[in-house]
Design an enzyme around this catalytic site. Sequence first.
Site, mmCIF file in Angstrom:
data_model
loop_
_atom_site.group_PDB
_atom_site.id
_atom_site.type_symbol
_atom_site.label_atom_id
_atom_site.label_comp_id
_atom_site.label_asym_id
_atom_site.label_seq_id
_atom_site.Cartn_x
_atom_site.Cartn_y
_atom_site.Cartn_z
ATOM 1 N N MET A 1 0.890 -1.212 0.007
ATOM 2 C CA MET A 1 -0.038 -0.100 0.072
ATOM 3 C C MET A 1 0.797 1.152 0.061
ATOM 4 O O MET A 1 0.300 2.296 0.169
ATOM 5 C CB MET A 1 -0.865 -0.021 1.271
ATOM 6 C CG MET A 1 -1.938 -1.105 1.213
ATOM 7 S SD MET A 1 -3.495 -0.863 2.124
ATOM 8 C CE MET A 1 -2.720 -0.579 3.847
ATOM 9 N N HIS B 1 9.020 -3.342 3.486
ATOM 10 C CA HIS B 1 8.615 -3.679 1.917
ATOM 11 C C HIS B 1 10.077 -4.114 1.111
ATOM 12 O O HIS B 1 10.039 -4.996 0.209
ATOM 13 C CB HIS B 1 8.086 -2.342 1.364
ATOM 14 C CG HIS B 1 6.944 -1.953 2.040
ATOM 15 N ND1 HIS B 1 6.842 -0.786 2.895
ATOM 16 C CD2 HIS B 1 5.589 -2.400 2.317
ATOM 17 C CE1 HIS B 1 5.545 -0.620 3.438
ATOM 18 N NE2 HIS B 1 5.058 -1.674 2.824
ATOM 19 N N VAL C 1 10.773 -7.183 9.456
ATOM 20 C CA VAL C 1 12.048 -6.319 9.725
ATOM 21 C C VAL C 1 11.519 -5.254 10.787
ATOM 22 O O VAL C 1 10.549 -4.619 10.906
ATOM 23 C CB VAL C 1 12.185 -5.511 8.396
ATOM 24 C CG1 VAL C 1 13.497 -4.523 8.681
ATOM 25 C CG2 VAL C 1 12.578 -6.595 7.125
ATOM 26 N N MET D 1 8.631 -2.494 11.634
ATOM 27 C CA MET D 1 8.234 -1.375 10.789
ATOM 28 C C MET D 1 6.963 -1.531 10.181
ATOM 29 O O MET D 1 6.464 -2.739 9.961
ATOM 30 C CB MET D 1 9.459 -1.445 9.758
ATOM 31 C CG MET D 1 10.959 -1.117 10.186
ATOM 32 S SD MET D 1 11.945 -0.803 8.802
ATOM 33 C CE MET D 1 13.356 -0.352 9.600
#
Length: 285
Positions: free
Chosen positions: A30, A37, A176, A184
Amino acid sequence: MRTIRSVAELRRALAEARGPDRHIGFVPTMGYLHQGHMALVENSQARCDATVVSIFVNPTQFGLTEDLTTYPRDFIRDEQLCREAGVDVLFAPEVRDVYPPQFDTFVEPGAPAQPLCGPFRPGHFRGVATVVCKLFNMVQPDVAFFGQKDLQQCAVVRRMTFDLNLPIDIVTVPTVREPDGLAMSSRNRYLSAPERKRALAISRGLLAAETAFREGERDPARLLSLVRPPLEALDELQYLEIVDAETLKPATNPLSRPVAICAAGYVGSTRLIDNVMLDPDAARR
Ligand code: AMP
């Protein structure tokens, strides 16, 4: 890197990238990208010949009182990050193309959507399953990458992919974390400085249980009792559960299969989720 807005153009671009023994990797997001990511992108690049990242803030997975309109967006920065990372195609469709006015077909996920976040976010996983299915059909990847942070989403997507015979390998990539342990998340930007400190409660608790597990603790109740005290710092705890990592059903005592301790709660008006996976077999090796 090509930035593409339309499905027709995406199909043309990927027709060129496809070929015998060429694998297309797909990372749906998103946007408001962070290192979590980018870890999915790196995994895709290590396994596949071309990587497609999508950025689409999917309206059907947000509840009426949730943060669809305020969800953080920075397309220019995201595009830059993807270009620097060597992404091949950045696909950013418009809402009206993904959901044209007559749109009226949804994917209804079963059991994996029921526990944990299910009761707190009615309709959320139906929106997730629907958009992931649509994106899979648009991109037609060989492999798709999802983050362990959204463990229930991984379970829903795996079940859907199997049940609907989609010829796509689903890979889960470990969470992560920031150097202090916070998982995150694009939503972390909502946190004020004092809230950011209190948000650490979730990862502190979960990582304490992970340490105890590594040292041999196999009693789910005792593991949960290590997570609970730090969670007092949250404004609201929605759930804290220890579940089978695959089925999301309650874990057995003593733990014998891979499990996950999952928690969700609010700090101020920001909803946070996190989990740790515990694998008795891996610990024994
Ligand atoms: P989102 O943009 O929040 O929908 O996330 C897109 C993908 O990135 C999902 O598969 C998430 O599970 C994954 N992701 C988000 N945060 C992290 C993280 N901290 N570590 C690994 N993957 C993540």
